[in-house]
Design an enzyme around this catalytic site. Structure first.
Site, PDB file in Angstrom:
ATOM      1  N   SER A  13       0.834  -1.199   0.000  1.00 56.00           N
ATOM      2  CA  SER A  13       0.000   0.000   0.000  1.00 56.00           C
ATOM      3  C   SER A  13       0.867   1.248   0.000  1.00 56.00           C
ATOM      4  CB  SER A  13      -0.908   0.015   1.231  1.00 56.00           C
ATOM      5  OG  SER A  13      -1.534   1.273   1.362  1.00 56.00           O
ATOM      6  N   HIS A  38      -1.525  -1.277  -4.035  1.00 59.06           N
ATOM      7  CA  HIS A  38      -2.747  -0.844  -3.353  1.00 59.06           C
ATOM      8  C   HIS A  38      -2.710   0.670  -3.174  1.00 59.06           C
ATOM      9  CE1 HIS A  38      -6.252  -1.647  -0.788  1.00 59.06           C
ATOM     10  NE2 HIS A  38      -5.807  -0.676  -0.006  1.00 59.06           N
ATOM     11  N   ASP A  40      -4.803   3.812  -1.553  1.00 59.32           N
ATOM     12  CA  ASP A  40      -5.843   4.250  -0.623  1.00 59.32           C
ATOM     13  C   ASP A  40      -6.266   5.673  -0.950  1.00 59.32           C
ATOM     14  OD1 ASP A  40      -6.174   2.012   1.199  1.00 59.32           O
ATOM     15  OD2 ASP A  40      -4.113   2.395   1.816  1.00 59.32           O
ATOM     16  N   MET A  42      -8.719   8.714   0.151  1.00 57.40           N
ATOM     17  CA  MET A  42      -9.481   9.212   1.298  1.00 57.40           C
ATOM     18  C   MET A  42      -9.883  10.659   1.051  1.00 57.40           C
ATOM     19  SD  MET A  42      -7.119   7.736   4.388  1.00 57.40           S
ATOM     20  CE  MET A  42      -6.295   6.152   4.237  1.00 57.40           C
ATOM     21  N   HIS A  71      -8.688   1.624  -3.553  1.00 59.28           N
ATOM     22  CA  HIS A  71      -9.590   1.445  -2.402  1.00 59.28           C
ATOM     23  C   HIS A  71     -10.189   2.805  -2.056  1.00 59.28           C
ATOM     24  CE1 HIS A  71      -9.770   0.338   2.188  1.00 59.28           C
ATOM     25  NE2 HIS A  71     -10.971   0.527   1.671  1.00 59.28           N
ATOM     26  N   MET A  73     -12.110   5.137   0.068  1.00 61.73           N
ATOM     27  CA  MET A  73     -12.649   5.446   1.389  1.00 61.73           C
ATOM     28  C   MET A  73     -13.207   6.860   1.319  1.00 61.73           C
ATOM     29  SD  MET A  73      -9.678   3.711   3.734  1.00 61.73           S
ATOM     30  CE  MET A  73      -8.421   3.770   2.469  1.00 61.73           C
ATOM     31  N   MET A 142     -11.443  -5.026   6.536  1.00 59.27           N
ATOM     32  CA  MET A 142     -10.568  -4.054   7.196  1.00 59.27           C
ATOM     33  C   MET A 142     -10.251  -4.571   8.601  1.00 59.27           C
ATOM     34  SD  MET A 142     -10.019  -1.758   4.952  1.00 59.27           S
ATOM     35  CE  MET A 142      -9.090  -0.659   6.043  1.00 59.27           C
ATOM     36  N   ASP A 180      -6.875  -5.897   4.913  1.00 59.40           N
ATOM     37  CA  ASP A 180      -6.130  -4.637   4.883  1.00 59.40           C
ATOM     38  C   ASP A 180      -6.105  -4.027   6.280  1.00 59.40           C
ATOM     39  OD1 ASP A 180      -5.063  -2.151   4.389  1.00 59.40           O
ATOM     40  OD2 ASP A 180      -6.656  -1.476   3.049  1.00 59.40           O
TER      41      ASP A 180
END
Length: 226
Positions: A13, A38, A40, A42, A71, A73, A142, A180
């Site tokens: 990640s 990966h 992330d 946000m 991913h 979020m 998660m 994760d």
């Protein structure tokens, strides 16, 4: 054959990577056997942090052959399905806790040719995806509360991983089971034995002096799952 267990994949990640030398770090883990990168995303609303957007994914798509595992979020994932597809995302995971029509979003993700996933926060019941499971390519458990890297694995999530594996086995789904959060060299094998197909590792890899060596170490440990 459906649900045949193989050596789990490792997805470093970049949340924990050094963005001043992101290309070098991504190439290092790729050359060391990583299976995906990966990413992330946000928004500061769904989680209390802000990270990156489609422009970074677009840049990554030009420097790696690995699948980009994005991913989301974020509070309104439906707004960003097309932008991340256009940026080069290969796998796109949204949260079941985010508002919106999840089945429609999953359908749209797959129509665009990406693998579609649903993530569940630690306190969210697996029953929330019971009616979606057969539509999913990825189920992501998660094992920390999302928002920040470097957190400690929540022990009760080990049972949830096993329960998710059981749900997949007793469905018509071929979904990968991803985990994760808080996964380290000293617990990655236990996570894999609980049922994970895809191990996301962030700070353990990118906070190391040699991210490549740490990636190779994780891959070697996970080989013993067979």
């Amino acid at each position: 054959m459906k649900n045949v267990k193989s050596v789990p994949l490792v997805a470093p990640s970049i949340l924990s990577a050094n963005f001043a030398c992101l290309e070098r770090q991504v190439r290092l883990v790729e050359d060391s056997g990583a299976d995906a990168i990966h990413v992330d995303v946000m928004d500061g609303y769904f989680v209390p942090n802000i990270t990156i957007g489609p422009l970074v994914v677009q840049s990554l798509s030009k420097i790696t052959r690995l699948p980009l595992d994005v991913h989301l979020m974020i509070q309104q994932p439906e707004r960003f399905i097309v932008p991340f597809h256009q940026a080069g995302a290969n796998w796109l995971t949204i949260h079941i806790e985010s508002p919106g029509h999840h089945q429609m979003m999953i359908k749209r993700i797959k129509e665009l040719g990406m693998k579609a996933g649903i993530a569940l926060n630690p306190a969210t019941s697996l029953t929330m995806i019971e009616w979606l499971i057969n539509d999913l390519d990825i189920v992501m458990i998660m094992s920390v509360n999302p928002g920040f890297g470097g957190q400690t694995f929540i022990p009760v999530c080990m049972k949830k991983i096993a329960d998710a594996r059981n749900m997949i086995l007793h469905s018509d789904s071929d979904a990968l089971l991803a985990v994760d959060g808080g996964i380290k060299i000293d617990n990655c094998l236990e996570v894999a034995k609980a049922g994970a197909d895809l191990i996301v590792m962030g700070s353990e890899i990118f906070n190391a002096d040699d991210p490549g060596q740490k990636t190779r170490q994780a891959k070697e440990i996970l080989k013993s799952i067979k």
